[in-house]
Design an enzyme around this catalytic site. Structure first.
Site: not given
Ligand code: UD1
Ligand code: CA
Length: 490
Positions: A20, A27, A113, A115, A152, A168, A364, A390, A418
């Site tokens: 699903r 999953k 479980y 999940d 269940g 169940e 970076k 600077n 600049s």
């Protein structure tokens, strides 16, 4: 999260298909709070200190097993065979333990479980502790829910005091379906009872599966005590079967993480728009402003202010630093430094104490020394910048020659004007200056001023000749006339 004794094993069931989810990714590898579902399950299992931790896999076996071992290399991987059902899965877990030479013959075996990501170690420890104190054969974790469809149901004796079994949904009759106490699928078992009962479990049921739930009836018939620990916190037993449930669980996990952060001393202005991974560390007296997402191994030091609208992954921020409207990954920001607004920090950015990366700067792989400032509009990549330097507005490190990356080295107390471009590899020594628009292709010695632009030449009357009739020409004409009149009047 301590239990009465250390459980012999936790078996995490993770063999299901999870169709699903409609995903190429298994999953249980989908994440919430920065950790996969199975990662959460393993962390919780590990937190109660079992002697052995087993994960039962089958669907997309290799991807799932690799992910599990990457998360926790000590996990024993058990392969479920073609016999379906949770009982068979648990049995395969026990077989793997025995084959590894560490059979779980006594003590407590816990089944969870892969999940069910919000289950906490505290609740699991409580289950084990009650199981052991009561001397139970089986203790199931249950919850009373509004809509029990699909789950269940816990069957009890007429006065409700004893758990007699689990039915169940697909096998239940009308009366049983009206029961709202559900089986979470999480249990503590006496190791011997589990092993022997599983041998008796058949596949004669609506789904043709070997049900783990059948162990309860069998244990009881053999004279064992079966009980339930009912949790009021339904989120802790909820599984994610599709992306809608995953988002709901993710949101609730985040609500809990943000609340914990606030209780531990972080000011969060808007918990609804603040997302903090379970893996993030925040010191006391930190402030997180609205629209901020903190991911991975991000750490925020005391007194630091982050946000608004900031997304950080694996970023380490020192005390009293401020990071405003910034997107960052794999960066380090030392104490008292300021970043943003609108900065983009890429991996390997290291900003020294009291330093600054200002508006519209991309960085970076750059080390920036203490007190140095890159205040506005530029790119600094593959560079080492010294202290108290600077860097002027609009400076660029031209680090890429089209084939390879090269480094720019800039010393201490440097002042660049600049629009300076550093054509790497190049070095600017301590105390040097650059002129506006300089293109630095050669090393600059200490204390020198490097200028590269030609002297300015004013071509008188150029606009009148080349752009006649334009607004510029007219404005120039008027200004010239005014100057002439003024000098005539003097
Ligand atoms: C099971 C319980 C049900 C409980 C519900 C809670 C049984 C028979 N039923 O339902 O009482 O209310 O969980 O969610 O146990 N799995 C395997 N191998 C298998 C089948 C399942 O490892 O052959 C794993 C799945 O990956 C999943 C878990 O077991 O993590 C539960 O499977 P699922 O099919 O969702 O549960 P049900 O059997 O429907
Ligand atoms: Ca389920």
């Amino acid at each position: 999260m301590t239990t009465a004794t250390e459980p012999a094993a936790v078996i995490v069931l993770a063999a299901g298909a999870g169709t699903r989810m409609r995903s190429r990714t298994p999953k249980i590898l989908h994440t919430l709070g920065g950790i996969s579902m199975i990662g959460h399950a393993l962390n919780t299992a590990r937190s109660i200190n079992p002697h052995h931790l087993v994960a039962v896999v089958r669907h997309q076996r290799d991807i799932v097993a690799a992910h599990i071992l990457d998360h926790d290399p000590e996990v024993l991987i058990a392969d479920q065979d073609e016999i379906p059902g949770t009982g068979r899965a648990a049995e395969c877990g026990l077989t793997t333990l025995a084959e590894a030479g560490t059979p779980a013959t006594s003590g407590t075996v816990v089944v969870t479980y892969g999940d069910v990501p919000l289950l906490t170690g505290d609740l699991l420890a409580q289950l084990v502790t009650e199981h052991e104190h009561q001397g139970n054969a089986v203790t199931v974790l249950s919850a009373v829910v509004e809509d029990p469809t699909g789950y269940g149901r816990i069957l009890r004796s007429p006065d409700g005091s004893e758990v007699t079994g689990i039915v169940e949904h697909k096998d239940a009759d009308e009366a049983q379906r009206s029961i709202r106490e559900i089986n979470s699928g999480i249990y503590a078992f006496d190791a011997g009872v589990l092993a022997s009962a599983l041998q008796e479990v058949s596949t004669e049921n609506a789904q043709g599966e070997k049900y783990l739930t059948d162990v309860l009836q069998i244990a009881r018939a053999d004279g064992g005590r079966v009980a339930a620990v009912i949790t009021e916190d339904h989120w802790q037993v909820e599984g994610a079967n599709d992306r809608v449930q995953l988002a709901a669980l993710g949101k609730e996990l985040n609500r809990r993480t943000v609340e914990n952060a606030m209780r531990a001393g972080t000011t969060v202005i808007d918990p609804d728009t603040t997302w903090i991974d379970a893996t993030v560390t925040l010191a006391e007296d930190t402030t997180v402003l609205p629209g901020t997402q903190l991911h991975g191994a991000t750490q925020i030091g005391r007194g630091a202010v982050v946000g608004p609208d900031t997304t950080l992954t694996d970023v380490i921020i020192g005390e009293d630093a401020t990071v405003t409207r910034t997107h960052g990954r794999g960066a380090q920001i030392a104490e008292g430094a300021t970043v943003g607004p609108y900065s983009y920090l890429r991996p390997g950015t290291v900003l020294g104490a009291g330093g600054k990366i200002g508006a519209f700067y991309e960085t970076k792989n750059v080390t920036i020394g203490a007190g140095s400032k890159l205040s506005h509009l530029g790119y600094a990549g593959d560079a080492d910048i010294g202290e108290n330097t600077n860097i002027g507005c609009g400076n660029i490190t031209a680090n890429y020659d089209g084939q390879a990356k090269h480094r720019t080295v800039i010393g201490d107390h440097v002042r660049t004007s600049s629009n300076t471009v550093f054509v790497a590899p190049v070095e600017v020594a301590d105390g040097a200056y650059t002129g506006a628009g300089a293109i630095i292709r050669k090393d600059v010695p200490p204390g020198a001023l490097a200028i590269t632009v030609a002297p300015q030449r004013n071509m008188e009357g150029w606009v009148k000749r080349k752009r006649p009739g334009t607004g510029s020409a007219e404005a120039a004409e008027q200004a010239t006339q005014a100057q002439t009149d003024q000098s005539a009047g003097e």
